[in-house]
Design an enzyme around this catalytic site. Structure first.
Site, PDB file in Angstrom:
ATOM      1  N   CYS A  62       0.825  -1.218   0.000  1.00  0.00           N
ATOM      2  CA  CYS A  62       0.000   0.000   0.000  1.00  0.00           C
ATOM      3  C   CYS A  62       0.854   1.260   0.000  1.00  0.00           C
ATOM      4  CB  CYS A  62      -0.960  -0.025   1.175  1.00  0.00           C
ATOM      5  SG  CYS A  62      -0.206  -0.437   2.763  1.00  0.00           S
TER       6      CYS A  62
HETATM    7  N1  LIG Z   1      -4.794  -3.815   5.150  1.00  0.00           N
HETATM    8  C1  LIG Z   1      -4.174  -3.208   4.157  1.00  0.00           C
HETATM    9  O1  LIG Z   1      -4.284  -1.988   3.983  1.00  0.00           O
HETATM   10  C2  LIG Z   1      -3.347  -3.977   3.193  1.00  0.00           C
HETATM   11  C3  LIG Z   1      -3.044  -5.295   3.382  1.00  0.00           C
HETATM   12  N2  LIG Z   1      -2.232  -5.951   2.493  1.00  0.00           N
HETATM   13  C4  LIG Z   1      -1.821  -7.329   2.732  1.00  0.00           C
HETATM   14  O2  LIG Z   1      -2.931  -8.183   2.558  1.00  0.00           O
HETATM   15  C5  LIG Z   1      -2.811  -9.272   3.453  1.00  0.00           C
HETATM   16  C6  LIG Z   1      -4.064  -9.298   4.321  1.00  0.00           C
HETATM   17  O3  LIG Z   1      -4.114  -8.087   5.040  1.00  0.00           O
HETATM   18  P1  LIG Z   1      -5.416  -7.624   5.813  1.00  0.00           P
HETATM   19  O4  LIG Z   1      -6.613  -7.810   4.962  1.00  0.00           O
HETATM   20  O5  LIG Z   1      -5.097  -6.299   6.346  1.00  0.00           O
HETATM   21  O6  LIG Z   1      -5.417  -8.699   7.006  1.00  0.00           O
HETATM   22  P2  LIG Z   1      -6.549  -9.140   8.006  1.00  0.00           P
HETATM   23  O7  LIG Z   1      -5.844  -9.443   9.289  1.00  0.00           O
HETATM   24  O8  LIG Z   1      -7.666  -8.169   8.029  1.00  0.00           O
HETATM   25  O9  LIG Z   1      -7.074 -10.507   7.371  1.00  0.00           O
HETATM   26  C7  LIG Z   1      -6.254 -11.642   7.207  1.00  0.00           C
HETATM   27  C8  LIG Z   1      -7.090 -12.802   6.709  1.00  0.00           C
HETATM   28  O10 LIG Z   1      -6.228 -13.925   6.533  1.00  0.00           O
HETATM   29  C9  LIG Z   1      -6.799 -15.067   7.190  1.00  0.00           C
HETATM   30  N3  LIG Z   1      -5.706 -15.941   7.620  1.00  0.00           N
HETATM   31  C10 LIG Z   1      -4.740 -15.668   8.516  1.00  0.00           C
HETATM   32  N4  LIG Z   1      -3.863 -16.690   8.578  1.00  0.00           N
HETATM   33  C11 LIG Z   1      -4.304 -17.639   7.724  1.00  0.00           C
HETATM   34  C12 LIG Z   1      -3.845 -18.927   7.334  1.00  0.00           C
HETATM   35  N5  LIG Z   1      -2.724 -19.451   7.833  1.00  0.00           N
HETATM   36  N6  LIG Z   1      -4.564 -19.610   6.413  1.00  0.00           N
HETATM   37  C13 LIG Z   1      -5.691 -19.105   5.890  1.00  0.00           C
HETATM   38  N7  LIG Z   1      -6.178 -17.896   6.217  1.00  0.00           N
HETATM   39  C14 LIG Z   1      -5.495 -17.173   7.117  1.00  0.00           C
HETATM   40  C15 LIG Z   1      -7.580 -14.463   8.330  1.00  0.00           C
HETATM   41  O11 LIG Z   1      -8.537 -15.402   8.769  1.00  0.00           O
HETATM   42  P3  LIG Z   1      -9.329 -15.200  10.155  1.00  0.00           P
HETATM   43  O12 LIG Z   1     -10.205 -14.013   9.949  1.00  0.00           O
HETATM   44  O13 LIG Z   1     -10.084 -16.454  10.284  1.00  0.00           O
HETATM   45  O14 LIG Z   1      -8.292 -14.984  11.197  1.00  0.00           O
HETATM   46  C16 LIG Z   1      -8.188 -13.237   7.654  1.00  0.00           C
HETATM   47  O15 LIG Z   1      -9.333 -13.612   6.927  1.00  0.00           O
HETATM   48  C17 LIG Z   1      -1.529  -9.060   4.274  1.00  0.00           C
HETATM   49  O16 LIG Z   1      -0.473  -9.776   3.699  1.00  0.00           O
HETATM   50  C18 LIG Z   1      -1.289  -7.577   4.132  1.00  0.00           C
HETATM   51  O17 LIG Z   1       0.071  -7.298   4.258  1.00  0.00           O
HETATM   52  C19 LIG Z   1      -1.791  -5.330   1.367  1.00  0.00           C
HETATM   53  C20 LIG Z   1      -2.052  -4.026   1.134  1.00  0.00           C
HETATM   54  C21 LIG Z   1      -2.830  -3.223   2.046  1.00  0.00           C
HETATM   55  C1  LIG Z   2      -1.166   0.986   9.389  1.00  0.00           C
HETATM   56  C2  LIG Z   2      -0.361  -0.265   9.206  1.00  0.00           C
HETATM   57  O1  LIG Z   2      -0.060  -0.972  10.147  1.00  0.00           O
HETATM   58  N1  LIG Z   2       0.004  -0.548   7.975  1.00  0.00           N
HETATM   59  C3  LIG Z   2       0.781  -1.714   7.631  1.00  0.00           C
HETATM   60  C4  LIG Z   2       1.003  -1.713   6.158  1.00  0.00           C
HETATM   61  C5  LIG Z   2      -0.192  -2.224   5.410  1.00  0.00           C
HETATM   62  C6  LIG Z   2       0.016  -3.606   4.893  1.00  0.00           C
HETATM   63  O2  LIG Z   2      -0.757  -4.489   5.147  1.00  0.00           O
HETATM   64  O3  LIG Z   2       1.142  -3.783   4.235  1.00  0.00           O
HETATM   65  P1  LIG Z   2       1.324  -4.417   2.793  1.00  0.00           P
HETATM   66  O4  LIG Z   2       0.895  -3.393   1.826  1.00  0.00           O
HETATM   67  O5  LIG Z   2       2.774  -4.739   2.739  1.00  0.00           O
HETATM   68  O6  LIG Z   2       0.575  -5.667   2.630  1.00  0.00           O
HETATM   69  C7  LIG Z   2       2.156  -1.735   8.289  1.00  0.00           C
HETATM   70  O7  LIG Z   2       2.766  -0.705   8.482  1.00  0.00           O
HETATM   71  O8  LIG Z   2       2.656  -2.838   8.493  1.00  0.00           O
END
Ligand SMILES: NC(=O)C1=CN([C@@H]2O[C@H](COP(=O)(O)OP(=O)(O)OC[C@H]3O[C@@H](n4cnc5c(N)ncnc54)[C@H](OP(=O)(O)O)[C@@H]3O)[C@@H](O)[C@H]2O)C=CC1
Ligand SMILES: CC(=O)N[C@@H](CCC(=O)OP(=O)(O)O)C(=O)O
EC number: 1.2.1.38
Length: 346
Positions: free
Chosen positions: A161
């Site tokens: 992000c």
């Molecule tokens: N949030 C953001 O702004 C961004 C996130 N990302 C990336 O996207 C990914 C997800 O982030 P985010 O949506 O924030 O995370 P969340 O914590 O909101 O969600 C993670 C999800 O993964 C599931 N999960 C965790 N461990 C496992 C496993 N071993 N097997 C199967 N499912 C699993 C969780 O299940 P359960 O709910 O059952 O625990 C949940 O549904 C991360 O890698 C993050 O770095 C990328 C860009 C931006």
């Molecule tokens: C506010 C906050 O905690 N932000 C996350 C970055 C968001 C994220 O999930 O990182 P990826 O884009 O690498 O998947 C962090 O700093 O680790």
């Protein structure tokens, strides 16, 4: 369902991590994309099956698909039934499941950082674990689509992000050769709390969040930004007390004599015809991009000093919308299919 007007040859898709913030956004986008079909949604093995709309009640009667517990044994049963898996999982979980899915002939679009860095030796330092599949780092293509020209392969690594916001802001200037050779760009970026994911943590709880910097010099997005820009940077992320969005302020020194017209030309030629980047004449505001797939970019120049401000929704252009954009291209669909409709956790 969110979209009823589906075409006949749909791309069969699943989302792993559909209970989390970025996976949930993706499930909604896929459901309304007329070229894709959401055939499965999964959360962690520890969670009981539950309708998506009970995890996110705003989608009741719109997206009631069951979110099932994922176990790796399920992968074999998906052979021939699924075209692409979107992984919105913790980095190490993505890394582990990707080869299993690829072995079943399923494309992978990974939203985590598991395949973003080309150098495996950076993983212990910035991610805290040893990469188990360095061969896949070479295979994966990093899908910042505004700067991606080669065909996308079976394994797509969706940009982070913060790197999305910073790279879109600075790459036009670097590619045009306008930045001073000795300049180390300074990037300060603030994210809303959804950037930390949905699970509970003290540092992101309502009463704890104000506005603070974190991850000085060692945040995992630093090497990703440096890989994109082919230049060292000083990157300092901040956490702000809003739900979604990233505002990145990037400061560079230009080469002597670079004119305002050259700067304008660099941005215009980089983003002419790129549907998700808006060059704006006002200072961008996260409120204007939250719930949208856009990156808004604005700059101000004073002689050799240039400040570029960029704003995205971390869950959309910073994650789910960018993943959909890449998958649309990979499967020969219109680049922005599924991306334009209000989606929000507000
Ligand atoms: N949030 C953001 O702004 C961004 C996130 N990302 C990336 O996207 C990914 C997800 O982030 P985010 O949506 O924030 O995370 P969340 O914590 O909101 O969600 C993670 C999800 O993964 C599931 N999960 C965790 N461990 C496992 C496993 N071993 N097997 C199967 N499912 C699993 C969780 O299940 P359960 O709910 O059952 O625990 C949940 O549904 C991360 O890698 C993050 O770095 C990328 C860009 C931006
Ligand atoms: C506010 C906050 O905690 N932000 C996350 C970055 C968001 C994220 O999930 O990182 P990826 O884009 O690498 O998947 C962090 O700093 O680790």
């Amino acid at each position: 369902m969110l979209s009823t007007d589906k075409s006949s040859s749909l791309v069969r898709s699943i989302v792993l991590g559909a209970a989390g913030y970025s996976g949930a956004e993706l499930a909604v986008i896929l459901a309304r994309n007329p070229y894709f079909e959401l055939v499965g949604a999964y959360a962690s093995a520890g969670r009981a099956a539950e309708p998506f709309s009970s995890l996110y009640p705003r989608y009741k009667q719109q997206l009631d698909i069951m979110v099932q517990p994922w176990t790796d044994e399920l992968a074999a049963g998906l052979n021939g039934k699924v075209d692409v898996a979107f992984l919105a999982l913790p980095h190490e979980a993505s890394e582990a499941v990707t080869p299993l899915l690829l072995a079943q002939g399923i494309d992978v679009v990974d939203l985590s950082g598991a395949f973003r860095l080309k150098q495996p030796q950076l993983y212990p330092q910035y991610y805290g674990y040893e990469h188990q599949h360095p061969e896949l780092l070479a295979e994966a293509v990093y899908s910042l689509m505004e700067w991606q020209s080669t065909p996308l392969p079976r394994l797509i690594s969706v940009p982070g992000c913060y790197p999305t916001a910073c790279t879109l802001a600075l790459l036009p200037l670097l590619k045009a050769g306008l930045v001073a050779d000795n300049c180390i760009p300074v990037i300060n970026a603030t994210s809303g709390v959804s950037g930390a994911g949905r699970k509970a943590a003290l540092s992101t709880s309502f009463c704890e969040v104000g506005l603070n910097a974190y991850g000085f010099f060692k945040h995992r997005h630093r090497p990703e930004i440096e890989q994109n820009l082919a230049r060292k940077v000083v990157f300092t992320p901040h956490l702000g007390n809003f739900k979604r969005g990233i505002l990145a302020t990037s400061v560079v020194t230009l080469k002597a004599g670079v004119s305002a017209e050259q700067v304008k030309q660099a941005f215009n030629s980089a983003y002419n015809g790129k549907p998700l980047v808006r060059l704006v004449s006002h200072s961008p505001n996260v409120a204007d991009v939250a719930g949208t797939p856009y990156c808004d970019i604005h700059w101000q120049q004073d002689g050799e000093q240039l400040v570029v401000v960029s704003a995205i929704d971390n869950l959309l252009k910073g994650a789910a919308a960018q993943a959909m954009q890449a998958a649309n291209v990979r499967f020969g669909k219109p680049e922005t299919a599924g991306l334009f409709a209000g989606v929000s956790h507000e």
